[in-house]
Design an enzyme around this catalytic site. Structure first.
Site, mmCIF file in Angstrom:
data_model
loop_
_atom_site.group_PDB
_atom_site.id
_atom_site.type_symbol
_atom_site.label_atom_id
_atom_site.label_comp_id
_atom_site.label_asym_id
_atom_site.label_seq_id
_atom_site.Cartn_x
_atom_site.Cartn_y
_atom_site.Cartn_z
ATOM 1 N N TYR A 46 88.243 21.699 35.494
ATOM 2 C CA TYR A 46 89.422 21.810 36.346
ATOM 3 C C TYR A 46 90.468 22.693 35.651
ATOM 4 C CZ TYR A 46 93.158 20.507 39.510
ATOM 5 O OH TYR A 46 94.164 20.546 40.440
ATOM 6 N N GLY A 95 80.907 21.909 37.052
ATOM 7 C CA GLY A 95 81.588 22.434 38.230
ATOM 8 C C GLY A 95 83.085 22.344 38.039
ATOM 9 N N ILE A 111 81.610 17.457 36.925
ATOM 10 C CA ILE A 111 82.458 18.308 37.754
ATOM 11 C C ILE A 111 83.923 17.917 37.608
ATOM 12 C CG2 ILE A 111 82.084 16.856 39.799
ATOM 13 C CD1 ILE A 111 82.190 19.506 41.477
ATOM 14 N N CYS A 112 84.798 18.896 37.821
ATOM 15 C CA CYS A 112 86.250 18.743 37.826
ATOM 16 C C CYS A 112 86.743 18.370 36.420
ATOM 17 C CB CYS A 112 86.671 17.742 38.896
ATOM 18 S SG CYS A 112 88.417 17.845 39.332
ATOM 19 N N ALA A 113 87.325 17.200 36.246
ATOM 20 C CA ALA A 113 87.737 16.755 34.914
ATOM 21 C C ALA A 113 86.568 16.151 34.142
ATOM 22 C CB ALA A 113 88.877 15.751 35.020
#
Length: 183
Positions: free
Chosen positions: A123, A149, A102-104
């Protein structure tokens, strides 16, 4: 009961990591927090100390159904540089097990070559670090055994999707209802 390992490295975004741990455990999965960086106590990006269950070097991919990477820029840099994280993530991917970030965090999977030809999300603004992937910009993207994500705001739906994959729709729905998550 399924088993998942989530890697916590110094500088992780604690909310992304801990929300996933919490929701998966509520769904019935056994979750191991594995520390990266030489200490079992991991300092998050917002200076929260988290005591992991195990060290990354002790993780055997055969023991797990899923491998998960949270974000946090410094944490992601530490995950990407860690040979144990690479070993476990690539072994899980090769065995068709769930590999999630998720994210980075998806940039780490891309760096390991695990997103070649896959759809993924990351992200905003980090698409250029997603070699081999087609970026969707969606909150959560599932492509085969890879789940990604977009950011902290997607942590609950990301975790609920992993709960569905690991413990089934009924368990995911039960958790969604218990935490009063409306979506």
């Amino acid at each position: 009961m399924s088993k998942a390992v989530i890697f916590f490295a110094p500088g992780l975004e604690e909310c992304e990591g801990l929300l996933v741990v919490d929701i998966l455990r509520r769904a019935g999965a056994e979750v191991t927090i594995a520390a990266v960086g030489g200490s079992q106590t991991v300092l998050s990006s917002h200076r929260v100390q988290i005591v992991a269950d195990a060290m990354a070097a002790d993780i055997q991919p055969a023991d797990y159904d899923a491998c998960i990477l949270p974000g946090g820029l410094k944490g992601v840099q530490n995950l990407a540089a860690d040979a144990e994280v690479r070993r476990v993530a690539t072994a899980c991917a090769a065995d068709g097990k769930i590999v999630a970030a998720i994210c980075a965090g998806p940039t780490v999977l891309a760096g390991f070559g695990l997103l070649e030809g896959k759809q993924a999300t990351v992200y905003p603004g980090m698409d250029n670090q997603m070699a081999g992937a087609s970026c969707t910009g969606s909150e959560v993207t599932v492509d085969g055994n890879i789940t990604t994500g977009r950011a902290l705001g997607a942590a609950i739906p990301f975790a609920l999707e992993l709960a569905r994959q690991l413990e089934g729709q009924e368990a995911s729905d039960r958790v969604r209802q218990a935490i009063v998550y409306p979506y």
